[in-house]
Design a protein around this motif. Structure first.
Motif, PDB file in Angstrom:
ATOM      1  N   THR A   1      -7.823  -8.307  -2.200  1.00  0.00           N
ATOM      2  CA  THR A   1      -7.261  -7.070  -2.759  1.00  0.00           C
ATOM      3  C   THR A   1      -6.199  -7.378  -3.806  1.00  0.00           C
TER       4      THR A   1
ATOM      5  N   THR B   1      -6.246  -9.408   2.233  1.00  0.00           N
ATOM      6  CA  THR B   1      -5.026  -9.409   1.419  1.00  0.00           C
ATOM      7  C   THR B   1      -5.242 -10.163   0.112  1.00  0.00           C
TER       8      THR B   1
ATOM      9  N   GLY C   1      -1.715   4.039  -4.164  1.00  0.00           N
ATOM     10  CA  GLY C   1      -2.683   2.990  -3.881  1.00  0.00           C
ATOM     11  C   GLY C   1      -2.010   1.632  -3.762  1.00  0.00           C
ATOM     12  N   TYR C   2      -2.748   0.583  -4.161  1.00  0.00           N
ATOM     13  CA  TYR C   2      -2.204  -0.777  -4.041  1.00  0.00           C
ATOM     14  C   TYR C   2      -1.254  -1.082  -5.200  1.00  0.00           C
TER      15      TYR C   2
ATOM     16  N   VAL D   1       6.325   3.026   0.404  1.00  0.00           N
ATOM     17  CA  VAL D   1       5.352   1.994   0.745  1.00  0.00           C
ATOM     18  C   VAL D   1       5.245   1.888   2.270  1.00  0.00           C
TER      19      VAL D   1
ATOM     20  N   TRP E   1       0.849  -1.189   0.000  1.00  0.00           N
ATOM     21  CA  TRP E   1       0.000   0.000   0.000  1.00  0.00           C
ATOM     22  C   TRP E   1       0.883   1.236   0.000  1.00  0.00           C
ATOM     23  N   HIS E   2       0.594   2.127  -0.984  1.00  0.00           N
ATOM     24  CA  HIS E   2       1.313   3.394  -1.079  1.00  0.00           C
ATOM     25  C   HIS E   2       0.290   4.509  -0.894  1.00  0.00           C
TER      26      HIS E   2
ATOM     27  N   GLN F   1       2.857  -0.400   3.787  1.00  0.00           N
ATOM     28  CA  GLN F   1       2.430  -1.766   4.140  1.00  0.00           C
ATOM     29  C   GLN F   1       2.902  -2.706   3.040  1.00  0.00           C
TER      30      GLN F   1
ATOM     31  N   THR G   1      -6.592  -6.202  -7.660  1.00  0.00           N
ATOM     32  CA  THR G   1      -5.585  -5.308  -8.254  1.00  0.00           C
ATOM     33  C   THR G   1      -5.035  -5.911  -9.529  1.00  0.00           C
TER      34      THR G   1
END
Length: 640
Positions: free
Chosen positions: A87, A84, A51-52, A64, A46-47, A66, A91
């Protein structure tokens, strides 16, 4: 809804790869790219601004906050795990759509792999979890099936070996799965708690490197506070392992090392390194996850357990197919070959194990759709009544094929022997001859030879009449699915019981046929002329013997029919007259003379016996339908 493409989504514990197959094509699937790479580290980050991120971008992107890696596992109720996985898949899906590599929506069907040891309920739960990422058309299938399909369609397995037994050893990051494929059916081999994954080797390298690091305490503090740094260091260990096993010969020297690198900051570096000596220690060290067994010993025990289970069933696999990224480790080949030696079992390591499952999953998806459509096409033919119609249309040809040989054999096995016995005085009267011919005709028609003639003629009928008509219906199906026409044909051989399910000519036909034979033999032809000669005075003495001179003198007071019956029943023509009157040539002439009449009578009686042939049509139709279903099951493995 029209499905245009199938997507093989190999979500691995260590790496992820995606491939695409076009449903209406038999061209090999193509690998798809994320971040301009066909294989990605299974990583999700996650940024705050971007975003992801997935794969390499998740690892190298600055800022980043996470980072999760190696998160594939059996479905469970852990919200973090579920979030996780969902997502990550979502993505990936959006990146593939945005790059126009997939159609998406109702035109795209995803096939995702899972270890073959997962239960049906676990697969179902996993499928629901993945569909929560927004992909409705998604199916979860065993990775072993994908490996088998990839090997089959890439030409690594011959057709006969496909039908025998193949042992698939899938060495992944989290598990090592053994699956037997026997007669195209997958049977997972369970050897207990399966935690034998290659990531344990990565972890051992990580722990060894951390233990020997001069700033161990500081690193542990950093890892506790910033888990994504530990994740990057673990990936560095994995890359070190992969480098070593890809180039083992380079690291046999004690001074040569396969190295990884990860920078924590400008002063702290994490540098894992292994060579032959270090790797040997790691592979032989006890691991808590494996019950204090070493990785190498656990792998050997697992292969031995698989062999033990197969031995109990009397199975020796023809092929041992190795796949999974960790199957590049040469020692795993050596152990498998030692326990399953050649030539009984041929070892076949996949040359691209990191892409094998993705490609295989795409093939499985396309095969599933095409195989289902193929089965539906054949079912449509079976249900259309066309098979029954083409059989019924060819019944006259079958009757023609039966008439001639049955006629010839009735003459040779009933008429000719009976007449010769009468000529030789073995049979006294024409009435006795009538009884003899009836008995021999009935006996022959009900015997094995007559049934064999019927069988042979039915086979000829099927091969020359039914098979071409049936092929005209099945060949277009085979062309449509690009498989050999022979897949749905019965050209090589056919069981007589299949096309002739106990076809008999029936009691009514039997009685009528025998009566007709007796009539034309006794009432007409050569023997009929004997009665005529007696009645016209040429053989007057037999009449005198039967009725006396007074009757003759009275001008034949009995009617002609009565005299004929009396002659048949009572007149015993002397043997010397029989032999002089019935030469072999005359018997031959008589047989030739009655043959056309007998053929016509037999054909008419067979044609009139619609009930027997209606039963035949139904039974042949049912047999064909059953055989076509069996052919379909054999043929679907040829579909690509």
């Amino acid at each position: 809804m029209e499905i245009l493409e199938t997507i093989g989504f190999d979500l691995g514990h260590g790496e992820t790869a995606v491939a695409k197959a076009i449903v209406e094509s038999i061209e090999p699937p193509q690998m798809l790219e994320i971040n301009n790479r066909k294989n990605q580290i299974t990583a999700l980050a996650w940024h705050p601004k971007l975003g992801y991120l997935v794969g390499e971008q998740a690892l190298i992107q600055a800022g980043v906050t996470q980072l999760a890696i190696s998160f594939k596992q059996k479905p469970n109720n852990n919200p973090k795990y579920q979030q996780t996985i969902s997502t990550f898949v979502a993505t990936y899906y959006h990146l593939l759509q945005e790059s126009k590599q997939i159609e998406g929506g109702e035109n795209t069907y995803f096939y995702v792999g899972c270890p073959s040891g997962w239960s049906v309920s676990e697969r179902t739960e996993y499928q629901k979890l993945l569909q929560s990422a927004g992909i409705d058309l998604l199916n979860v299938v065993p990775e072993s099936r994908a490996a088998f399909m990839q090997a089959k369609e890439a030409g690594k397995l011959e057709y006969q070996k496909l039908l025998s037994s193949v042992l698939i050893v899938d060495i992944g990051s989290s598990t090592t799965d053994f699956t037997l494929v026997k007669s195209l059916e997958e049977i997972p081999i369970d050897f207990g708690s399966n935690t034998l994954g290659a990531s344990l080797i990565d972890q051992a390298i990580f722990e060894r490197t951390l233990a020997q690091h001069e700033q161990k305490a500081l690193l542990e503090k950093v890892f506790a506070e910033y888990p994504h740094h530990q994740a990057r260091c673990e990936l560095a260990c994995r890359k070190t392992k992969e480098d070593y096993f890809s180039n083992e010969q380079l690291y046999s020297d004690a001074q040569s090392f396969a190295r990884g690198f990860e920078s924590i900051n400008e002063q702290i570096y994490f540098i894992p390194q292994v060579n032959q000596l270090i790797m040997a220690e790691i592979l032989h060290q006890p691991l808590p996850e494996l019950g204090q067994k070493s990785w190498m010993q656990s792998f050997r025990d697992a292969v031995l357990e698989a062999k033990k289970q197969l031995d109990k069933q009397g199975i020796v696999p023809k092929i041992l197919l190795m796949t999974g990224g960790a199957s590049r480790m040469k020692f795993t080949h050596q152990i498998c070959q030692e326990i399953f030696p050649e030539p009984e079992t041929l070892l076949r390591p996949d040359p691209e194990p990191e892409r094998c499952i993705a490609l295989g999953l795409a093939r499985v998806g396309r095969w599933d759709l095409r195989a289902t459509a193929f089965q539906q096409e054949v079912s449509k033919l079976v249900e259309s009544n066309k098979i029954k119609e083409l059989i019924a249309r060819r019944i006259p040809e079958l009757i023609d094929l039966l008439t001639q040989p049955l006629t010839d054999n009735l003459i040779e096995n009933a008429v000719r022997p009976g007449v010769k016995d009468w000529r030789q005085n073995k049979i006294k009267t024409l009435a006795d001859l009538e009884t003899s011919i009836k008995s021999q005709a009935e006996q022959w028609l009900q015997g094995d030879i007559a049934q064999q003639i019927i069988n042979n003629q039915c086979i000829n009928w099927f091969n020359n009449q039914i098979q071409p008509d049936l092929a005209a219906q099945t060949d277009p199906i085979c062309r449509k699915f690009q498989i050999p026409r022979s897949s749905l044909r019965f050209e090589d051989s056919i069981d007589p019981n299949f096309v002739n399910p106990e076809l008999t000519i029936g009691d009514a036909i039997l009685a009528d046929t025998v009566a007709f034979i007796v009539n034309i033999v006794i009432g007409g032809g050569t023997l009929g002329s004997i009665i005529t000669l007696i009645l016209t005075g040429h053989f007057t003495w037999p009449i005198v013997l039967v009725y006396g001179a007074s009757v003759m003198a009275a001008g034949m007071q009995l009617n002609r029919q009565g005299v004929q019956e009396a002659i048949k029943t009572n007149v015993d023509v002397p043997g010397w007259l029989r032999s002089s009157f019935l030469s072999d040539k005359k018997i031959d002439d008589m047989c030739q003379q009655i043959k056309p009449e007998l053929e016509k009578a037999l054909r008419d009686q067979l044609t009139a016996n619609q009930e027997a042939f209606n039963e035949l049509i139904t039974k042949v139709e049912q047999g064909l339908e059953k055989a076509l279903v069996s052919k379909v099951q054999e043929a679907i493995i040829l579909i690509q």
